[in-house]
Design an enzyme around this catalytic site. Structure first.
Site: not given
Length: 502
Positions: A192, A245-246, A250, A268, A303, A404
């Site tokens: 996806k 992703g975030s 996650g 991650e 990231c 972040e």
């Protein structure tokens, strides 16, 4: 390669592109069951690139069913290891042969400059596929020492069906970091891609088939996270989900695994990377150059972006001055197809607003805005541009030093010494990467031991290759990309005990 073409040349090439816009299930492109489509936007201009089939839960059902059928048939999982290697080598060659097309697709979808995509992202994709192909026939089990009348061995087998959910900042590279080891270990895949950047993944699926990959082994369902992504993570016939992703999403992956079939989850989830520059750095100008690139590469949408620059007080003013000079000398904001551009557009107007809001927060918190802080002007106003931005006199407790941002916003923080730097570096919920610049080998190793990060660079930043584990501590996630460890993470162990008799 890139320097041979002007902006006009790249625009002509982009205009001549034909896009794969349907989802790819069981070896065929097809429309979404519900017929929905969504627009993918060029963030550098605000123009619509094309519309793509919008996958939802019913399409995920079909993709998972195709993957499961392919896995159980053994058409890929039980293929001779050397044959899987041959197909993946050919797959890597095809990716490399389509370098320009992939670079154009990712540049159109994300607004990133085309030169780094051509020279970095796409070659790394090809080499990653090659690396994991090379590991296929090096995958060994274990025979343990046990009773003389028994044989005990441990084998590693693929999970079966894995769901891969990848972000928009490096669309093809992040997909390949997961697709390559999942394929190499014999799994079937439902990928996806991020809704902001689906185009390169749809081409990737076709090339796998052209390389000799069987139908149903690599399926791609574009769509939105709240529909297609959630359905994939909740699916009871998906054995593992790998997510980048975030941290917020996650954590949802883990919740969805618990709500469904307790599938394995690796994540991650970004970071707040510290770059520590000590007064005994072997080359301060080199350290500053790396610090500038460490935060402004890929518009700061990385990231591991080195957004916290921790500088020993005695060289603080010097580093700030050099940082500003180096940024003005080397960072050029412009259209992604201009070969001189080193910083392109952010991913969306919505994300641009988020980054600009963080800049306002930094001002309100009392940090000093040294330069930048504005959106693009003139022709760039149509896109989602933000200037390279630097805050000085940042306190480690400020939101711009803790959260972040995923944008070109750096903060330079003063530290007293390495011990103080470690304290500041570790004072965050993230732990993806960290770097230190020092001439003292003992201090370097002490830093590497004590910093709470999964990746550590000494007297460099963002160096590595396919053998280097990529992943973090704390809320930066619980898995690894690249490397041999990743290969193992797409398999599970089976213990076999055989009674031999007297």
């Amino acid at each position: 390669m890139a320097k041979q073409h002007s902006r006009e040349d790249w625009e002509k090439k982009a205009a001549a592109l034909s896009f794969e816009t349907q989802m790819f299930i069981n070896g065929q492109y097809r429309d979404a069951k519900e017929g929905g489509r969504f627009e993918t936007i060029n963030p550098a201009t605000g123009d619509v690139i094309t519309s793509v089939s919008e996958g939802k839960s019913s399409d995920i059902e079909d993709a998972v069913a195709a993957a499961r059928k392919a896995y159980r048939s053994g058409v890929w999982a039980r293929k001779e290891p050397r044959e899987r290697m041959r197909i993946l080598y050919h797959f890597a060659e095809l990716v490399e042969a389509h370098t320009e097309e992939f670079a154009l697709l990712d540049t159109l979808d994300t607004g990133k400059p085309i030169v780094p995509a051509l020279q970095g992202d796409i070659p790394l994709c090809a080499s990653t596929i090659q690396y994991f192909a090379e590991l296929i026939d090096k995958h060994e089990g274990l025979v343990t020492a046990t009773r003389h009348d028994a044989l005990h061995y441990v084998v590693r087998q693929p999970f079966g069906v894995v769901g891969l959910i990848v972000p928009w900042n490096f669309p093809l590279l992040m997909a390949v970091w997961k697709v390559a080891p999942a394929l190499a270990t014999g799994n079937s895949i439902v990928l996806k891609p991020a809704e902001q950047s689906p185009l390169s993944a749809l081409l990737l699926a076709r090339l796998f088939m052209e390389a000799g990959g069987p139908a149903g082994v690599l399926n791609v369902v574009p769509g939105f996270g709240e529909h297609a992504g959630k359905a994939l993570a909740l699916h009871n016939d998906v054995d593992k989900v790998a997510f980048t992703g975030s941290a917020e999403v996650g954590k949802l992956m883990m919740v969805y695994a618990g709500q469904s079939n307790m599938k394995r989850v690796t994540t991650e989830c970004g970071g707040k990377t510290p770059q520590i520059i000590l007064k005994d750095a072997p080359d301060i100008d080199k350290a500053v150059t790396y610090a500038v690139n460490g935060i402004y590469e890929n518009q700061g949408e990385v990231c591991s972006a080195g957004s916290r620059i921790l500088v020993e007080r005695s060289i603080y003013d010097e580093v700030v001055n050099r940082f500003e000079i180096k940024t003005r000398e080397t960072i050029s904001v412009g259209h992604p197809f201009d070969p001189s551009t080193t910083m392109g557009s952010l991913i969306t107007k919505q994300h641009q607003k988020r980054v600009l809001d963080y800049i306002e927060i930094g001002k309100q918190e009392g940090a000093q805005l040294k330069f930048g802080g504005s959106e693009g002007t003139g022709d760039l106003a149509k896109g989602a541009y933000v200037e390279p931005t630097l805050f000085t006199n940042v306190d480690g407790t400020m939101r711009i030093a803790q959260e972040e941002i995923i944008g070109p916003v750096a903060g330079i923080l003063p530290i007293d010494n390495l011990e103080h730097g470690l304290e500041v570096a570790n004072d965050t919920t993230f732990g993806l990467a960290a770097s230190v610049w020092t001439s003292d080998v003992s201090r370097a190793h002490s830093f590497a031991r004590d910093v709470e990060a999964g990746i550590v660079w000494v007297n460099c930043f963002d160096h590595g290759d396919a053998t280097s584990p990529w992943g973090g501590f704390k809320q930066s996630g619980n898995g690894r990309d690249k490397c041999r460890e990743t290969f193992d993470q797409y398999t599970q162990t089976k213990s076999v005990w055989v009674e031999l008799g007297d």
